[in-house]
Design a protein around this motif. Structure first.
Motif, mmCIF file in Angstrom:
data_model
loop_
_atom_site.group_PDB
_atom_site.id
_atom_site.type_symbol
_atom_site.label_atom_id
_atom_site.label_comp_id
_atom_site.label_asym_id
_atom_site.label_seq_id
_atom_site.Cartn_x
_atom_site.Cartn_y
_atom_site.Cartn_z
ATOM 1 N N PHE A 154 4.730 1.256 8.052
ATOM 2 C CA PHE A 154 6.002 0.780 7.381
ATOM 3 C C PHE A 154 6.120 0.409 6.118
ATOM 4 C CE2 PHE A 154 3.456 -3.023 7.708
ATOM 5 C CZ PHE A 154 4.059 -3.752 6.769
ATOM 6 N N THR A 155 7.102 0.776 5.545
ATOM 7 C CA THR A 155 7.421 0.614 4.106
ATOM 8 C C THR A 155 7.706 -0.985 3.606
ATOM 9 O OG1 THR A 155 8.063 2.684 4.102
ATOM 10 C CG2 THR A 155 8.561 1.252 1.962
ATOM 11 N N ALA A 156 8.639 -1.575 4.523
ATOM 12 C CA ALA A 156 9.000 -2.979 4.175
ATOM 13 C C ALA A 156 9.542 -3.483 5.345
ATOM 14 C CB ALA A 156 10.146 -3.042 3.173
ATOM 15 N N VAL A 208 -0.854 -8.223 6.618
ATOM 16 C CA VAL A 208 -0.176 -6.931 7.013
ATOM 17 C C VAL A 208 0.453 -6.277 5.810
ATOM 18 C CG1 VAL A 208 -0.099 -7.849 9.544
ATOM 19 C CG2 VAL A 208 1.771 -8.135 7.832
ATOM 20 N N PHE A 209 0.707 -6.958 4.844
ATOM 21 C CA PHE A 209 1.459 -6.195 3.801
ATOM 22 C C PHE A 209 0.670 -5.903 2.863
ATOM 23 C CE2 PHE A 209 4.374 -9.740 5.763
ATOM 24 C CZ PHE A 209 5.406 -8.829 6.317
ATOM 25 N N ARG A 210 -0.581 -5.570 2.903
ATOM 26 C CA ARG A 210 -1.590 -5.149 2.127
ATOM 27 C C ARG A 210 -1.475 -5.682 0.611
ATOM 28 N NH1 ARG A 210 -1.117 -3.606 7.301
ATOM 29 N NH2 ARG A 210 -2.322 -1.976 8.035
ATOM 30 N N PHE A 211 -1.435 -7.077 0.695
ATOM 31 C CA PHE A 211 -1.723 -7.521 -0.752
ATOM 32 C C PHE A 211 -2.901 -7.194 -1.177
ATOM 33 C CE2 PHE A 211 2.227 -9.243 0.059
ATOM 34 C CZ PHE A 211 2.735 -10.006 -0.908
ATOM 35 N N PRO A 212 -3.386 -7.090 -2.418
ATOM 36 C CA PRO A 212 -4.585 -6.610 -2.928
ATOM 37 C C PRO A 212 -5.531 -7.746 -3.387
ATOM 38 C CG PRO A 212 -3.157 -6.323 -4.723
ATOM 39 C CD PRO A 212 -2.277 -6.466 -3.503
ATOM 40 N N ALA A 216 7.244 -1.518 -9.017
ATOM 41 C CA ALA A 216 7.700 -2.786 -9.353
ATOM 42 C C ALA A 216 9.385 -2.850 -9.718
ATOM 43 C CB ALA A 216 6.778 -3.350 -10.687
ATOM 44 N N ALA A 217 9.689 -1.673 -10.184
ATOM 45 C CA ALA A 217 11.135 -1.426 -10.632
ATOM 46 C C ALA A 217 12.140 -1.700 -9.186
ATOM 47 C CB ALA A 217 11.514 -0.421 -11.231
ATOM 48 N N VAL A 218 11.568 -0.859 -8.355
ATOM 49 C CA VAL A 218 12.160 -1.103 -6.949
ATOM 50 C C VAL A 218 12.454 -2.368 -6.321
ATOM 51 C CG1 VAL A 218 12.238 -0.251 -4.556
ATOM 52 C CG2 VAL A 218 11.958 1.374 -6.320
ATOM 53 N N ARG A 219 11.102 -3.267 -6.417
ATOM 54 C CA ARG A 219 11.297 -4.198 -5.853
ATOM 55 C C ARG A 219 11.906 -5.199 -6.552
ATOM 56 N NH1 ARG A 219 5.409 -3.945 -6.503
ATOM 57 N NH2 ARG A 219 5.556 -5.756 -7.941
ATOM 58 N N GLU A 220 12.175 -5.219 -7.978
ATOM 59 C CA GLU A 220 13.017 -6.078 -8.760
ATOM 60 C C GLU A 220 14.298 -5.961 -8.477
ATOM 61 O OE1 GLU A 220 13.692 -7.290 -13.285
ATOM 62 O OE2 GLU A 220 12.046 -6.072 -12.891
ATOM 63 N N ALA A 221 14.802 -4.367 -8.370
ATOM 64 C CA ALA A 221 16.132 -4.028 -8.261
ATOM 65 C C ALA A 221 16.738 -4.392 -6.759
ATOM 66 C CB ALA A 221 16.295 -2.564 -8.157
ATOM 67 N N VAL A 222 15.780 -4.604 -5.645
ATOM 68 C CA VAL A 222 16.097 -5.094 -4.436
ATOM 69 C C VAL A 222 16.576 -6.515 -4.689
ATOM 70 C CG1 VAL A 222 15.388 -5.624 -2.065
ATOM 71 C CG2 VAL A 222 15.006 -3.193 -3.112
ATOM 72 N N ALA A 240 0.911 -1.255 0.003
ATOM 73 C CA ALA A 240 0.044 -0.108 -0.140
ATOM 74 C C ALA A 240 1.075 1.385 0.134
ATOM 75 C CB ALA A 240 -0.862 0.026 1.187
ATOM 76 N N THR A 241 2.246 1.078 0.161
ATOM 77 C CA THR A 241 3.102 2.303 0.053
ATOM 78 C C THR A 241 3.679 2.595 -1.362
ATOM 79 O OG1 THR A 241 5.187 0.809 0.620
ATOM 80 C CG2 THR A 241 3.451 1.802 2.280
ATOM 81 N N PRO A 242 4.127 3.698 -1.663
ATOM 82 C CA PRO A 242 4.431 3.999 -2.867
ATOM 83 C C PRO A 242 5.795 3.264 -3.528
ATOM 84 C CG PRO A 242 4.013 6.149 -1.760
ATOM 85 C CD PRO A 242 3.895 5.063 -0.783
ATOM 86 N N LEU A 243 6.876 2.911 -2.472
ATOM 87 C CA LEU A 243 7.950 2.114 -2.904
ATOM 88 C C LEU A 243 7.230 0.706 -2.925
ATOM 89 C CD1 LEU A 243 10.802 3.390 -0.712
ATOM 90 C CD2 LEU A 243 10.296 3.559 -3.076
#
Length: 533
Positions: free
Chosen positions: A428-430, A454-458, A302-308, A295-298
C-alpha cells in the motif's frame, strides 16, 4: 512505583464523560433504581471479522469484545489513574523492567478454569506469536522476556528494557485475559470465539451479522471502577451489524434497538428531538489522518507529504462530516491523550504552500489539473476500511481538497478483516488510520521501528530514538518532554498527517441507562440496565 500512570495525568475537564452514568434518553425522567434483567440491542456499523479481543482494533468490534474479558487493571476515565481489577496491587523494580502483580483469588473463566498466575503467563507468552491482527497487544508487550509464576496469586512480568507503558497496557481490552485453552488456539480458531472471565459470556458470533452475549452467572470480581458489585444487570446484549446509518437511526427511533454507534451530524437534531441521548467522549490516541508507507516512492517524497498536509482543510472536514463535538486534529496525538503537545501551528490550511512545494519539486500541472513528473501522474492510492460510517464522506471531501492542488487521491476501500494483513505486507502507498489508547506510547507502538511499524518508519532517526526513549523513561517530566519532541518531528516532517480527532458519539434510547465510556472511549456494560416500558 505508585499505582498511577508514569505520565501526565489526564486532564479531568477534557475527559469528563458527557451523559455517562446518567440514563440514556431519560434526561429529566426518573426511571427509578437500577434493576436486573432485560436485553440490550446495540446496532454498530461494521464487524472486524473476529471475536477475539486480543485481535480486534476497530471500535465496533471492541464494544462487544470488551464485555467478555477482564483485565489485570482498569483506568479511571476522569483522572487516568490505574485502578485494581483482577490484580489487587502491583509494583515495579527501579528500572521498570519487571512488574509484579498480586491477583485476587476466586476469579474464574467461564469454562471453569481459575484466573491465576498460570493463566496470566499463558496469555502473555502467547501474545508475541499473534499474527497481523495482534499488533496492539504485541506492542504493549514490547521486549517481553517472560512471566514468572511465584504463586497462584503472584506473577512477575519481565522485559528486556524499561517498559513504563506496560502498566497502562494491562488495563486495555487488548491484554484482556483469555482462558488458557482459548489462548492456546490458532489465531483463526480464536477469531471464531474465545472464553474470558468477564461479566458477559459469548453466546454466538456470526460474522457481519451479530454478536450475542449473555450474563455471566456468579461474577463477583469486577473492576474497582464498576458502580455496583456482583453480576451485570443485563441478561443479554446483542451487537447487531447495521451498515446503513439511516437504518440505524430509524431503528433507534422506533425502539427496535436500544443504542447505536457511528452517529453522523445529520442524525443529531432528529435524534435529540426524539428524546434520544447522545453521550460523547473524545478518543485518546492517534487521531484519524493519513500516514504514508515510507518505503514507497511517494512516501519518501517530502514535498508530496507536505503538500498533502497543507492542502487539507481540517475544519471543513470536521464541520461537514462529523458530529458537533468533534475537533480538528492538532497533533500526532489526540488532545485527550496524556502528554499531548499542540502542533496546530504546523497544520494550517495553506493551498498556496501546497502548490509552491509541488512546483519546486518538479510536479507540473497537466491538462486535467493533475500534476505529473517524469511522465508519472501524482496519483495517491489511499487504503481505508469502513470501520465507521464517516470514513468515506470524510475521505471524499479530502479527495476534493487534494485535487485542487493537483493530487489525484484514489480511495481504496477494503474489508476491515483484510486491512491488517495488507498493512503488514507493505502493499500500500498510504492509509487512513487511527487507533485509540490513553497512553502516548501508542506512537512508538505504531511508528517506532521496533513496534508494529507497518508504515516502514526507518530505524536510527531522531524521532525513532525519542519514541524508544520515552517507553523507558521513569521521570514523568522527562517523558513528557520526549513525547512532545516526537510529536513535533512526526508532524513537522509530515510523517503523520492528522486530520480529525475521533469522538465517539452514541445514540442511547430512553430505556437504556448507564452505558458507560471507559478511558479509551469504548463502552462498559457491567453497570448498564434497562427500565420497564
Amino acid at each position: 512505583m505508585k499505582h498511577r500512570l508514569a505520565a501526565a495525568v489526564l486532564t479531568t475537564g477534557l475527559l469528563a464523560l458527557a451523559a455517562c452514568g446518567g440514563s440514556g434518553g431519560g434526561a429529566g425522567q426518573d426511571a427509578g433504581p437500577p434493576r436486573p434483567g432485560g436485553d440490550l440491542v446495540f446496532a454498530v456499523s461494521s464487524d472486524a471479522g473476529c471475536a477475539d479481543p486480543q485481535q480486534v482494533a476497530s471500535n465496533d468490534s471492541i464494544y462487544s469484545m470488551r464485555q467478555i474479558v477482564d483485565s489485570l487493571t482498569d483506568q479511571d476515565p476522569a483522572s487516568g489513574d490505574i485502578k485494581p481489577w483482577l490484580a489487587t496491587s502491583w509494583s515495579s523494580n527501579p528500572t521498570a523492567t519487571e512488574w509484579t502483580f498480586q491477583l485476587r483469588p476466586g476469579a474464574t473463566f467461564s469454562d471453569g478454569t481459575p484466573v491465576d498466575g498460570n493463566a496470566v503467563k499463558a496469555n502473555f507468552d502467547r501474545v508475541p506469536s499473534l499474527g497481523a491482527r495482534g499488533t496492539l497487544p504485541k506492542g504493549y508487550l514490547a521486549g517481553y522476556q517472560g512471566t514468572t509464576v511465584t504463586s497462584p496469586t503472584s506473577v512477575t512480568v519481565r522485559f528486556a528494557q524499561p517498559n513504563v507503558q506496560f502498566l497502562q497496557g494491562t488495563s486495555t481490552h487488548s491484554l484482556g485475559l483469555l482462558s488458557p485453552a482459548s489462548a492456546a488456539q490458532t489465531d483463526d480458531q480464536r477469531c471464531a470465539g474465545v472464553v474470558g472471565s468477564g461479566p458477559f459470556v459469548l453466546q454466538s458470533y456470526v460474522k457481519n451479522q451479530a454478536t450475542v452475549l449473555t450474563r455471566r452467572a456468579g461474577y463477583t470480581w469486577g473492576s474497582s471502577l464498576f458502580t455496583h458489585p456482583g453480576e451485570a444487570y443485563l441478561d443479554r446484549a446483542e451487537f447487531r451489524v447495521v451498515p446503513e446509518s439511516g437504518v440505524r437511526t430509524g431503528s433507534l427511533q422506533s425502539g427496535e434497538v436500544d443504542a447505536i454507534a457511528s452517529i453522523g451530524p445529520q442524525d443529531e437534531a432528529p435524534l435529540s428531538g426524539a428524546g434520544i441521548d447522545l453521550p460523547s467522549r473524545a478518543n485518546p490516541g492517534v487521531p484519524f489522518g493519513i500516514v504514508f508507507n515510507l518505503a514507497t516512492p511517494l512516501g519518501q517524497d517530502a514535498a508530496v507529504r507536505e503538500a498533502v498536509s497543507a492542502a487539507i482543510n481540517r475544519q471543513e472536514v470536521v464541520s461537514a462530516v462529523y458530529t458537533s463535538q468533534t475537533k480538528p486534529a492538532t497533533s500526532a496525538l489526540a488532545s485527550t491523550t496524556p502528554d499531548f503537545a499542540d502542533q496546530s501551528a504546523l497544520l494550517g490550511f495553506d493551498p498556496a504552500r501546497a502548490n509552491s512545494v509541488l512546483d519546486a519539486a518538479g510536479w507540473v500541472r497537466g491538462p486535467d489539473g493533475i500534476r505529473t513528473r517524469a511522465g508519472a501522474r501524482l496519483t495517491l492510492p489511499l487504503l481505508y476500511a469502513p470501520v465507521i460510517a464517516t470514513n468515506r464522506p470524510a475521505l471524499e471531501l479530502v479527495q476534493q481538497q487534494l485535487r485542487a492542488v493537483g493530487i489525484d487521491l484514489q480511495l481504496q476501500e477494503r474489508p476491515i478483516s483484510d486491512t491488517a494483513a495488507i498493512q503488514q505486507s507493505g502493499q500500500f502507498t498510504a492509509a487512513w488510520f487511527n487507533v485509540s489508547r490513553a497512553d502516548p506510547d501508542i506512537l512508538r507502538n505504531q511508528f517506532g521501528s521496533a513496534g508494529s511499524n507497518v508504515f516502514r518508519f526507518p530505524a536510527g532517526t531522531p524521532v525513532d530514538a525519542l519514541l524508544a526513549a520515552q517507553a523507558g523513561t521513569l521521570d514523568p517530566a522527562q517523558r513528557t518532554q520526549q513525547v512532545a519532541q516526537a510529536q513535533q518531528q512526526l508532524v513537522g516532517q509530515h510523517l503523520v498527517i492528522p486530520v480529525a480527532e475521533l469522538t465517539t458519539t452514541l445514540g442511547v434510547g430512553p430505556r437504556a441507562h448507564d452505558v458507560a465510556f471507559d478511558a479509551s472511549s469504548r463502552i462498559q456494560l457491567h453497570d448498564t440496565w434497562k427500565s420497564e416500558q
